[in-house]
Write a protein that holds these residues in place. Sequence first.
Motif, PDB file in Angstrom:
ATOM      1  N   SER A 106      -7.207   2.683  -5.432  1.00 40.04           N
ATOM      2  CA  SER A 106      -6.900   3.644  -4.544  1.00 40.04           C
ATOM      3  C   SER A 106      -8.410   3.913  -3.884  1.00 40.04           C
ATOM      4  CB  SER A 106      -6.611   4.922  -5.175  1.00 40.04           C
ATOM      5  OG  SER A 106      -5.162   4.789  -5.797  1.00 40.04           O
ATOM      6  N   GLU A 126      -6.850  -7.760  -2.635  1.00 39.79           N
ATOM      7  CA  GLU A 126      -7.417  -6.986  -1.849  1.00 39.79           C
ATOM      8  C   GLU A 126      -6.526  -6.863  -0.461  1.00 39.79           C
ATOM      9  OE1 GLU A 126     -11.673  -5.638   0.381  1.00 39.79           O
ATOM     10  OE2 GLU A 126     -11.515  -7.789  -0.173  1.00 39.79           O
ATOM     11  N   ALA A 127      -6.374  -5.806  -0.006  1.00 42.82           N
ATOM     12  CA  ALA A 127      -5.583  -5.058   1.051  1.00 42.82           C
ATOM     13  C   ALA A 127      -6.595  -4.864   2.236  1.00 42.82           C
ATOM     14  CB  ALA A 127      -4.647  -3.808   0.981  1.00 42.82           C
ATOM     15  N   GLY A 167      -7.796  -4.611  -4.695  1.00 41.19           N
ATOM     16  CA  GLY A 167      -6.589  -4.700  -5.587  1.00 41.19           C
ATOM     17  C   GLY A 167      -6.341  -3.927  -6.712  1.00 41.19           C
ATOM     18  N   VAL A 226      -6.169  -2.096   6.386  1.00 43.17           N
ATOM     19  CA  VAL A 226      -5.020  -0.985   6.397  1.00 43.17           C
ATOM     20  C   VAL A 226      -5.498   0.062   7.312  1.00 43.17           C
ATOM     21  CG1 VAL A 226      -4.148   0.515   4.641  1.00 43.17           C
ATOM     22  CG2 VAL A 226      -4.832  -1.356   3.712  1.00 43.17           C
ATOM     23  N   ASP A 243     -10.317  -1.179   3.911  1.00 43.65           N
ATOM     24  CA  ASP A 243      -9.978  -2.465   3.032  1.00 43.65           C
ATOM     25  C   ASP A 243     -10.016  -1.625   1.641  1.00 43.65           C
ATOM     26  OD1 ASP A 243      -9.990  -4.103   5.035  1.00 43.65           O
ATOM     27  OD2 ASP A 243     -12.185  -4.646   4.662  1.00 43.65           O
ATOM     28  N   GLN A 255      -1.147  -3.976  -5.016  1.00 44.20           N
ATOM     29  CA  GLN A 255      -1.149  -5.334  -5.306  1.00 44.20           C
ATOM     30  C   GLN A 255      -2.458  -5.981  -5.911  1.00 44.20           C
ATOM     31  OE1 GLN A 255       0.408  -7.478  -1.234  1.00 44.20           O
ATOM     32  NE2 GLN A 255      -0.763  -5.764  -1.016  1.00 44.20           N
ATOM     33  N   TYR A 264       0.250  -1.439   6.507  1.00 34.31           N
ATOM     34  CA  TYR A 264      -0.499  -2.604   5.738  1.00 34.31           C
ATOM     35  C   TYR A 264       0.268  -3.864   6.271  1.00 34.31           C
ATOM     36  CZ  TYR A 264      -2.630  -5.978   3.153  1.00 34.31           C
ATOM     37  OH  TYR A 264      -3.179  -7.371   2.841  1.00 34.31           O
ATOM     38  N   THR A 304      -2.982   4.007  -2.136  1.00 32.11           N
ATOM     39  CA  THR A 304      -3.055   2.889  -3.454  1.00 32.11           C
ATOM     40  C   THR A 304      -2.733   1.524  -2.976  1.00 32.11           C
ATOM     41  OG1 THR A 304      -2.742   4.889  -4.618  1.00 32.11           O
ATOM     42  CG2 THR A 304      -2.313   2.625  -5.688  1.00 32.11           C
ATOM     43  N   ASN A 305      -3.528   0.604  -3.441  1.00 24.35           N
ATOM     44  CA  ASN A 305      -3.002  -0.809  -3.253  1.00 24.35           C
ATOM     45  C   ASN A 305      -2.445  -1.023  -4.467  1.00 24.35           C
ATOM     46  OD1 ASN A 305      -2.636  -3.434  -2.881  1.00 24.35           O
ATOM     47  ND2 ASN A 305      -4.886  -4.063  -2.555  1.00 24.35           N
ATOM     48  N   VAL A 352       0.739  -1.235   0.111  1.00 25.51           N
ATOM     49  CA  VAL A 352       0.000  -0.127   0.000  1.00 25.51           C
ATOM     50  C   VAL A 352       0.863   1.242  -0.096  1.00 25.51           C
ATOM     51  CG1 VAL A 352      -1.928   1.137   1.356  1.00 25.51           C
ATOM     52  CG2 VAL A 352      -1.827  -1.211   1.292  1.00 25.51           C
TER      53      VAL A 352
END
Length: 134
Positions: free
Chosen positions: A96, A65-66, A93, A69, A90, A62, A119, A59-60, A31
Motif C-alpha cells: 500500500s 508493481e502497479a 506488488g 496509478v 507507482d 497484485q 489503474y 493498495t495494490n 488497485v
Amino acid sequence: MARIKALLMAAILAAMLALPLSVSAYNSGGVEASESQVLMIPSTGLNVGDSVTFYLTLTNTQQSEANNVGYAFYKNQYSSENKFVENVIDIQGDSSQTVEATWDGLLESDDKIWITFEYPRNSGNEVSFFIEFE
C-alpha cells in the motif's frame, strides 16, 4: 515540526495497514481503496478559513508493481473545476501507499471531498467516491 509530521504519518500508515481492506473496497485494475481508507486531519473543529489534510491509502492487490496509478481530489463536487490535487504514483506488488492532499481556506459551504483513482491511468477504469465532513 517535520519530525512530528513524520511520526504522525508513520502512525497513520501503520494503523491503516493493520486494518484489512473492507469487502466494499473499490477496485481499479487490482488497485483498491475505500472510504475507510481515508483519514482527515483535523477531523473535527473545522472553521471557515481552516486547512484540512486528507490521507488516502491505495493498495495494490497484485504481486506485480502497479505503475502509473492516477488519483485526484475534488472540492465539494466531482468536476474538473473543483480538482485541487492530481498525481500519478507507482505501488509495489502486494503493498500500500498513502498519498495526501491539503485543502486550504475552507468555506462555510464546504462539506464533501470526492476522490478518484485509476489503474492504469487513462485506461477507462476510473473509480470515484466521496466523503462528507462538517
